[in-house]
Design an enzyme around this catalytic site. Structure first.
Site, short mmCIF file in Angstrom:
data_model
loop_
_atom_site.label_atom_id
_atom_site.label_comp_id
_atom_site.label_asym_id
_atom_site.label_seq_id
_atom_site.Cartn_x
_atom_site.Cartn_y
_atom_site.Cartn_z
CE LYS A 70 -3.94 -2.08 2.34
NZ LYS A 70 -4.82 -1.94 3.49
CG HIS A 89 -0.33 7.47 4.52
ND1 HIS A 89 -0.13 7.89 5.81
CD2 HIS A 89 -1.02 6.29 4.60
CE1 HIS A 89 -0.68 7.02 6.64
NE2 HIS A 89 -1.21 6.03 5.93
CG HIS A 128 2.79 5.01 6.86
ND1 HIS A 128 2.03 4.84 5.73
CD2 HIS A 128 2.22 4.23 7.80
CE1 HIS A 128 1.06 3.97 5.98
NE2 HIS A 128 1.15 3.59 7.23
N1 ARG Z 1 -0.03 -0.33 9.75
C1 ARG Z 1 -0.91 0.60 10.41
C2 ARG Z 1 -1.34 1.70 9.45
O1 ARG Z 1 -0.69 1.95 8.49
C3 ARG Z 1 -0.28 1.23 11.61
C4 ARG Z 1 0.07 0.29 12.73
C5 ARG Z 1 0.09 0.96 14.05
N2 ARG Z 1 0.46 0.11 15.12
C6 ARG Z 1 -0.33 -0.79 15.75
N3 ARG Z 1 0.20 -1.51 16.70
N4 ARG Z 1 -1.58 -0.91 15.44
O2 ARG Z 1 -2.34 2.34 9.71
#
Ligand code: ARG
Length: 579
Positions: free
Chosen positions: A139, A142, A145
């Site tokens: 994905k 963005h 991140h």
């Molecule tokens: N991968 C998730 C996203 O892009 C963020 C993860 C955040 N951490 C967690 N432990 N949920 O939205």
């Protein structure tokens, strides 16, 4: 050093109020400096003394302030004591201030400056897990991140410099239906060659394409479900394709993170907690926390009254786990593995309720360590675009930042004799990204602005780097001047004193940042320091001064330089020597 004076003053106040030094210290702080105005060095807040029950909280606070100020006597360290607005002000002996502040730079490595302060000892607590960046495979990467990456890196650096063991963790979005689509789509639209050459780009293309197909093609959707089923059943063909996608992605990311000056100790991910998620559900069951909804999903009731007015779904009706279920399992697993004293999750604020629910459920499960988990939310970035349009990959942001910075630098004379102008441009551009992001409260949204963030003047990361490089060049030019022994009476001018007073605040600023995990305190401290340093270049010349004066000033410049450099490092920047 700040501690030396703080202790002396605290002891003095303590004797008068019949309190220990430790009881007084929290009410004492260095006075923030203003450029054109002389100020005292420390102030003692009467309201803090009242809140802490050291002084009676009734009565007129100003009278109390004046009374206390009149009871305290000057000595050889504290030269002046006066009553300010709700605070007693202290001025310490000037020459002692110069000596004590600058002697630290010979005793310790400059980057330890301030870190041994008594304010910070209680913040060394053990192991801190910081989870940040956490992009999703195939994905878009963005702006959120990117923010998570640099904020998490700052928090990890800060915790580490306070003496904690830090586990830097990336929690990849590496599981879920997206892999069903990707797996099914790859056999149709994938190309080995492209995957080798530009993996992130290619996986993203395949993912976008297969999503489009799946919108109108039931056969595609069926294939995706089938692939994901195989994956969940651990069928080897599906698993090995998934693993390849993951490995390739991690390799690429490692490379890009390095450009940002960021690294991770652990690349974990949702996939790791797939099986444990089912165990977590069993535990919920055994604690009597699991209910079945009308739709057949399994949920945890989170309403205070137990009437299901708010709940959280932990299993789909087909028995598969969700994002939060994997997070539950992951938290328990990390506790077992790291025995952390603190765990910090860094994501945008849209996930605040997710983490609230996560912590609520962990608490219901009886995990007493839940209060050691903390979510650090941040706001949205608007308009992060490159010349070619919307950002899909972190690499594009870095390429553009470097190119723009290189262009700006080519306008300056000194750039020509840089060994590797591209690398310097990139390092400086990353600092610019960081300062733009860290200047305000993390919760606020902001608008991404290439031109503003790359300005050499003004409150930017470029300005910090420029200040650092200029100091390095001054020191290099005077390499042969030995400034170990210097005459502290030559640094009693108002600007030198102001700079030293500003440095008095460094440990307080670190303390504040460690409390609320907001980088703005440190950023603003360093920007202010840099403004003071640029005045000093003008008003406290080294060149043309007598040797003794030059020595003393070099000592001040070199002290300021090491504080600037270590503050920048904590924020996640790599100070450059030339630019
Ligand atoms: N991968 C998730 C996203 O892009 C963020 C993860 C955040 N951490 C967690 N432990 N949920 O939205």
């Amino acid at each position: 050093m700040a501690s030396f004076f703080r202790r002396k003053i605290a002891a003095k106040v303590g004797r008068t109020l019949q309190q220990s030094e430790e009881a007084i210290i929290p009410a004492l702080s260095a006075v923030p400096v203003f450029k054109k105005q002389q100020s005292d060095d420390f102030k003692l807040s009467l309201s803090t003394l009242r809140i802490r029950g050291i002084l009676p909280s009734g009565g007129d606070i100003q009278q109390q302030t004046e009374k206390l100020a009149s009871q305290l006597e000057q000595d050889t360290v504290v030269e002046a004591i006066s009553a300010g607005h709700g605070a007693v002000h202290f001025q310490v002996n000037r020459e002692l201030l110069v000596q004590k502040m600058l002697e630290q730079f010979e005793q310790e490595r400059g980057d330890a400056f301030g870190l041994n302060s008594e304010l910070l000892t209680a913040l060394k607590t053990g192991t801190t897990v910081v989870e940040y960046s956490s992009p999703n495979i195939a994905k878009k990467f963005h702006a959120g991140h990117l923010r998570s990456t640099i904020i998490g890196n700052f928090i990890a650096n800060l915790k580490q410099s306070l003496g904690n063991k830090v586990v830097r963790m990336n929690y990849l979005g590496d599981w879920g239906m997206q892999f069903g689509l990707l797996g099914a789509g790859f056999s149709q639209f994938g190309c080995e060659e492209k995957l080798e050459k530009n993996p992130l780009q290619h996986l993203f293309e395949v993912y976008v394409r297969v999503n489009k197909e799946a919108d109108h093609d039931e056969v595609m959707r069926q294939a995706a479900r089938e692939f994901f089923r195989q994956l969940e059943q651990r069928e080897s063909k599906a698993v090995s394709l998934w693993k390849r996608f993951r490995d390739i992605t991690v390799d690429e990311y490692r490379h890009v993170y390095k450009r940002l000056g960021v690294h991770f100790d652990v690349y974990s991910g949702e996939s790791f907690h797939q099986d444990q998620a089912q165990e977590a559900v069993q535990q919920l069951q055994s604690h009597g926390l699991l209910k079945t909804s009308e739709k057949g999903t399994r949920v945890v009731d989170l309403s205070p009254a137990g009437d299901m007015s708010s709940f959280c779904t932990v299993l789909r009706s087909d028995g598969t786990s969700l994002y939060i279920t994997r997070d539950l399992a992951a938290a328990v697993d990390r506790m077992q593995e790291y025995h952390f004293h603190e765990m910090i999750y860094v994501t945008d604020k849209s996930q605040s309720s997710h983490f609230q629910q996560l912590f609520q459920i962990l608490d219901k499960m009886g995990h007493s360590w839940t209060d050691r988990c903390r979510h650090v939310p941040f706001g949205l970035v608007r308009g992060m675009k490159t010349r070619s349009g919307e950002v899909v990959f972190l690499e594009d942001v870095l390429d553009e930042a470097r190119a723009r910075m290189l262009h700006n630098m080519s306008q300056s004379k000194t750039t020509k004799d840089l060994e590797d102008p591209e690398a310097t441009a990139e390092t400086v551009a990353v600092s610019a990204l960081i300062v733009q992001d860290f200047k305000g409260p993390l919760q606020s949204d902001y608008t991404f602005d290439w031109d503003r963030m790359l300005q050499a003047q003004g409150d930017t990361g470029v300005f910090l780097q420029y200040t650092h490089a200029r100091l390095c060049s001054l020191m290099k030019k005077n390499e042969r001047v030995d400034a170990v022994a210097f005459d502290s009476s030559l640094l009693l001018d108002p600007l030198s004193i102001t700079i030293l007073q500003h440095l008095l605040r460094y440990d307080e600023v670190l303390f504040q940042s460690a409390q609320d995990l907001q980088p703005k305190h440190l950023v603003n401290f360093l920007l202010k320091l840099s403004h003071l340093i640029s005045s000093a270049h003008r008003d406290l010349p080294v060149k043309g001064s007598s040797l003794t004066l030059a020595k003393a000033r070099l000592r001040l410049f070199s002290g300021a330089c090491s504080v600037l450099a270590s503050g920048m490092r904590i924020l996640g920047m790599t100070p450059v020597d030339r630019m």
